[in-house]
Motif scaffolding. Sequence first.
Motif, mmCIF file in Angstrom:
data_model
loop_
_atom_site.group_PDB
_atom_site.id
_atom_site.type_symbol
_atom_site.label_atom_id
_atom_site.label_comp_id
_atom_site.label_asym_id
_atom_site.label_seq_id
_atom_site.Cartn_x
_atom_site.Cartn_y
_atom_site.Cartn_z
ATOM 1 N N UNK A 4 -10.099 10.170 -12.450
ATOM 2 C CA UNK A 4 -10.098 9.515 -11.138
ATOM 3 C C UNK A 4 -8.974 8.490 -11.132
ATOM 4 N N UNK A 5 -8.148 8.523 -10.088
ATOM 5 C CA UNK A 5 -7.116 7.493 -9.926
ATOM 6 C C UNK A 5 -6.973 7.184 -8.446
ATOM 7 N N UNK A 6 -6.464 6.000 -8.162
ATOM 8 C CA UNK A 6 -6.342 5.522 -6.794
ATOM 9 C C UNK A 6 -4.903 5.096 -6.511
ATOM 10 N N UNK A 7 -4.568 5.027 -5.239
ATOM 11 C CA UNK A 7 -3.222 4.636 -4.833
ATOM 12 C C UNK A 7 -2.996 3.148 -5.069
ATOM 13 N N UNK A 8 -1.731 2.756 -5.155
ATOM 14 C CA UNK A 8 -1.422 1.327 -5.290
ATOM 15 C C UNK A 8 -1.927 0.503 -4.100
ATOM 16 N N UNK A 9 -2.067 1.137 -2.936
ATOM 17 C CA UNK A 9 -2.558 0.413 -1.750
ATOM 18 C C UNK A 9 -3.965 -0.127 -1.994
ATOM 19 N N UNK A 10 -4.823 0.678 -2.592
ATOM 20 C CA UNK A 10 -6.185 0.217 -2.870
ATOM 21 C C UNK A 10 -6.189 -0.812 -3.988
ATOM 22 N N UNK A 11 -5.299 -0.635 -4.939
ATOM 23 C CA UNK A 11 -5.236 -1.560 -6.084
ATOM 24 C C UNK A 11 -4.864 -2.975 -5.654
ATOM 25 N N UNK A 12 -4.276 -3.115 -4.470
ATOM 26 C CA UNK A 12 -3.970 -4.457 -3.948
ATOM 27 C C UNK A 12 -5.242 -5.212 -3.578
ATOM 28 N N UNK A 13 -6.314 -4.468 -3.302
ATOM 29 C CA UNK A 13 -7.554 -5.075 -2.810
ATOM 30 C C UNK A 13 -8.654 -5.196 -3.864
ATOM 31 N N UNK A 14 -8.661 -4.261 -4.803
ATOM 32 C CA UNK A 14 -9.741 -4.235 -5.793
ATOM 33 C C UNK A 14 -9.212 -3.611 -7.088
ATOM 34 N N UNK A 15 -9.717 -4.105 -8.208
ATOM 35 C CA UNK A 15 -9.335 -3.552 -9.502
ATOM 36 C C UNK A 15 -9.942 -2.150 -9.619
ATOM 37 N N UNK A 16 -9.084 -1.133 -9.713
ATOM 38 C CA UNK A 16 -9.570 0.248 -9.780
ATOM 39 C C UNK A 16 -8.702 1.054 -10.749
ATOM 40 N N UNK A 17 -8.889 0.828 -12.034
ATOM 41 C CA UNK A 17 -8.076 1.527 -13.030
ATOM 42 C C UNK A 17 -8.377 3.022 -13.048
ATOM 43 N N UNK A 18 -7.372 3.816 -13.391
ATOM 44 C CA UNK A 18 -7.589 5.247 -13.592
ATOM 45 C C UNK A 18 -8.543 5.423 -14.764
ATOM 46 N N UNK A 19 -9.412 6.400 -14.641
ATOM 47 C CA UNK A 19 -10.406 6.588 -15.696
ATOM 48 C C UNK A 19 -10.868 8.040 -15.729
ATOM 49 N N UNK A 20 -11.105 8.543 -16.913
ATOM 50 C CA UNK A 20 -11.691 9.865 -17.093
ATOM 51 C C UNK A 20 -13.202 9.711 -17.059
#
Length: 77
Positions: A4-20
């Motif tokens: 699972x990974x998220x765009x940099x846009x979401x990372x501006x709002x909440x910590x969401x590291x890529x993770x298996x």
Amino acid sequence: MPKISFTPHLKRHVDCPAETVSGTTVRAALDAYFAAHPKVKGYVFDEQGALRRHVIVFVDSEQLKDRDAQSDPVGPN
């Protein structure tokens, strides 16, 4: 196992590291991710549990066509 990974846009709002994570469907993989990162869930799902309008899900670089088809299978990678 799905990654699972998220765009940099979401990372501006909440910590969401890529993770298996574990899971054989889109929803199971997301639920496994949210179990480890509960703050991210509110940015992805609305209050009724549906994907937010601005969220797009990709599986193996293919956009999920049916936004409600979270039972779509995900491969082991």
